[in-house]
Enzyme design. Sequence first.
Site, short mmCIF file in Angstrom:
data_model
loop_
_atom_site.label_atom_id
_atom_site.label_comp_id
_atom_site.label_asym_id
_atom_site.label_seq_id
_atom_site.Cartn_x
_atom_site.Cartn_y
_atom_site.Cartn_z
N ASP A 11 7.34 5.93 -2.38
CA ASP A 11 7.08 5.35 -1.07
C ASP A 11 7.88 4.05 -1.00
OD1 ASP A 11 5.67 4.78 1.43
OD2 ASP A 11 4.58 3.29 0.26
N ASP A 13 7.39 0.88 1.80
CA ASP A 13 6.60 -0.30 2.15
C ASP A 13 5.38 -0.41 1.25
OD1 ASP A 13 7.93 -1.56 4.44
OD2 ASP A 13 7.49 0.29 5.51
#
Length: 214
Positions: A11, A13
Amino acid sequence: MSIAVKGLLFDMDGTLVDSRSCIELLWRNWASRHNLNFAEIQAVMHGRRGIETIQIVAPHLDAQTEVELLLAEEALMLEGIVAIEGAQELLSSLDPNQWAVVTSAPRDLALAKLAFAGLPLPTHIVGADDVKDGKPHPAPFQMGAAKLGLTADQCLAFEDASAGIQSAHSAGAQVCLVSAAGGKDTTGLAQWQINHFAQVQIEQNNGTLNVKIK
């Protein structure tokens, strides 16, 4: 502790970059404009695409129009984004075909954030605009693995948000929670947890990645 996999899925953020202060300010301002409760937005927004967050918290609004305005604002809010400790070193140690970014941000915005934080840019990326169904649906991580020529069960996913953890787990990946930027797992599905990537060591063995968590 060692985990043997063929690929790594990250991922962005809250996992590779700490951007939470920027994102929360963006949504706080949006909530104020629409007289919405920010706490209710905060409870569902992390890990999800903006359009799905809006559909959940403000179904009376035109989600597509609102998310386009939000993304235009977010593109101007890169100041303050920093790489999670150890991320640059870890990504630089990998072959570009051994890892992919799987993010709820649009592809161009994700690349801009990674570049601003000084991180290597991925050869393989799945962004918000690449899938019909975003996290927590398994499609993003299934696509991320496929871009590496793998299935998700051959991969280890690094995530900071429950929606992403559920997505990766449902896709079949093993999951490691990254907590440096405030990441939490309310699902109980993450098998491992690190604070930052300086705790991760990779050993290469004929195409297999032996991931050691310190």
